[in-house]
Design a protein around this motif. Structure first.
Motif, PDB file in Angstrom:
ATOM      1  N   MET A   1       0.851  -1.164   0.000  1.00 58.66           N
ATOM      2  CA  MET A   1       0.000   0.000   0.000  1.00 58.66           C
ATOM      3  C   MET A   1       0.902   1.234   0.000  1.00 58.66           C
ATOM      4  O   MET A   1       1.715   1.401   0.874  1.00 58.66           O
ATOM      5  CB  MET A   1      -0.902  -0.029   1.233  1.00 58.66           C
ATOM      6  CG  MET A   1      -1.858   1.114   1.260  1.00 58.66           C
ATOM      7  SD  MET A   1      -3.175   0.906   2.458  1.00 58.66           S
ATOM      8  CE  MET A   1      -4.040  -0.473   1.785  1.00 58.66           C
TER       9      MET A   1
ATOM     10  N   ALA B   1     -10.001  -4.966   9.139  1.00 58.60           N
ATOM     11  CA  ALA B   1      -8.715  -5.295   8.507  1.00 58.60           C
ATOM     12  C   ALA B   1      -8.177  -4.105   7.717  1.00 58.60           C
ATOM     13  O   ALA B   1      -6.979  -3.807   7.772  1.00 58.60           O
ATOM     14  CB  ALA B   1      -8.883  -6.507   7.594  1.00 58.60           C
ATOM     15  N   THR B   2      -9.047  -3.411   7.025  1.00 59.56           N
ATOM     16  CA  THR B   2      -8.641  -2.231   6.253  1.00 59.56           C
ATOM     17  C   THR B   2      -8.105  -1.150   7.179  1.00 59.56           C
ATOM     18  O   THR B   2      -7.081  -0.521   6.888  1.00 59.56           O
ATOM     19  CB  THR B   2      -9.821  -1.702   5.428  1.00 59.56           C
ATOM     20  OG1 THR B   2     -10.261  -2.736   4.532  1.00 59.56           O
ATOM     21  CG2 THR B   2      -9.444  -0.472   4.626  1.00 59.56           C
TER      22      THR B   2
ATOM     23  N   ARG C   1      -6.696  -1.516  10.062  1.00 56.92           N
ATOM     24  CA  ARG C   1      -5.387  -1.940  10.566  1.00 56.92           C
ATOM     25  C   ARG C   1      -4.280  -1.725   9.516  1.00 56.92           C
ATOM     26  O   ARG C   1      -3.203  -1.226   9.830  1.00 56.92           O
ATOM     27  CB  ARG C   1      -5.436  -3.398  11.003  1.00 56.92           C
ATOM     28  CG  ARG C   1      -6.259  -3.625  12.259  1.00 56.92           C
ATOM     29  CD  ARG C   1      -6.222  -5.080  12.702  1.00 56.92           C
ATOM     30  NE  ARG C   1      -7.112  -5.327  13.812  1.00 56.92           N
ATOM     31  CZ  ARG C   1      -6.850  -5.006  15.080  1.00 56.92           C
ATOM     32  NH1 ARG C   1      -5.715  -4.408  15.389  1.00 56.92           N
ATOM     33  NH2 ARG C   1      -7.726  -5.274  16.032  1.00 56.92           N
ATOM     34  N   VAL C   2      -4.556  -2.087   8.284  1.00 60.32           N
ATOM     35  CA  VAL C   2      -3.553  -1.936   7.221  1.00 60.32           C
ATOM     36  C   VAL C   2      -3.276  -0.458   6.956  1.00 60.32           C
ATOM     37  O   VAL C   2      -2.113  -0.047   6.844  1.00 60.32           O
ATOM     38  CB  VAL C   2      -4.008  -2.661   5.934  1.00 60.32           C
ATOM     39  CG1 VAL C   2      -3.124  -2.297   4.756  1.00 60.32           C
ATOM     40  CG2 VAL C   2      -4.024  -4.165   6.145  1.00 60.32           C
TER      41      VAL C   2
ATOM     42  N   ALA D   1      -1.291   1.034   9.825  1.00 61.63           N
ATOM     43  CA  ALA D   1       0.081   0.524   9.819  1.00 61.63           C
ATOM     44  C   ALA D   1       0.932   1.187   8.740  1.00 61.63           C
ATOM     45  O   ALA D   1       2.151   1.231   8.848  1.00 61.63           O
ATOM     46  CB  ALA D   1       0.072  -0.991   9.615  1.00 61.63           C
ATOM     47  N   ASN D   2       0.267   1.726   7.722  1.00 57.79           N
ATOM     48  CA  ASN D   2       0.970   2.382   6.628  1.00 57.79           C
ATOM     49  C   ASN D   2       0.925   3.904   6.719  1.00 57.79           C
ATOM     50  O   ASN D   2       1.196   4.591   5.738  1.00 57.79           O
ATOM     51  CB  ASN D   2       0.413   1.897   5.291  1.00 57.79           C
ATOM     52  CG  ASN D   2       0.920   0.521   4.960  1.00 57.79           C
ATOM     53  OD1 ASN D   2       2.031   0.358   4.489  1.00 57.79           O
ATOM     54  ND2 ASN D   2       0.119  -0.494   5.248  1.00 57.79           N
TER      55      ASN D   2
END
Length: 81
Positions: free
Chosen positions: A1, A21-22, A24-25, A28-29
């Motif tokens: 990403m 989940a989205t 979290r991703v 994290a980015n």
């Protein structure tokens, strides 16, 4: 990403599944995430786990006033959407 650092993203349905989940991703980015969903206990837990890059508001995507409130929260907390 790529290219999500410092972007402000509203995520509906953030209490489970793909929405969680989205969130979290993205966090994290480097994105700032504004979590929306109907289960406040799960929103609070997720926001706590993600830290200062996250905020939340219990809301229902079918309610226009709730969606206006989530946009307002995003602007107040992070300055933009």
């Amino acid at each position: 990403m790529e290219n999500v650092e410092n972007k402000v993203v509203i995520i509906t349905g953030a209490t489970s599944g793909i929405g969680e989940a989205t969130a979290r991703v993205l966090a994290a980015n480097g994105a700032k995430v504004v979590l929306s969903g109907r289960r406040e206990d799960r929103l609070e837990k997720l926001a706590s786990e993600l830290g200062s890059c996250a905020t939340y508001l219990k809301s229902n995507v079918t309610n226009v006033e709730d969606m206006k409130a989530i946009v307002k929260l995003a602007k107040e907390r992070f300055g933009k959407v």
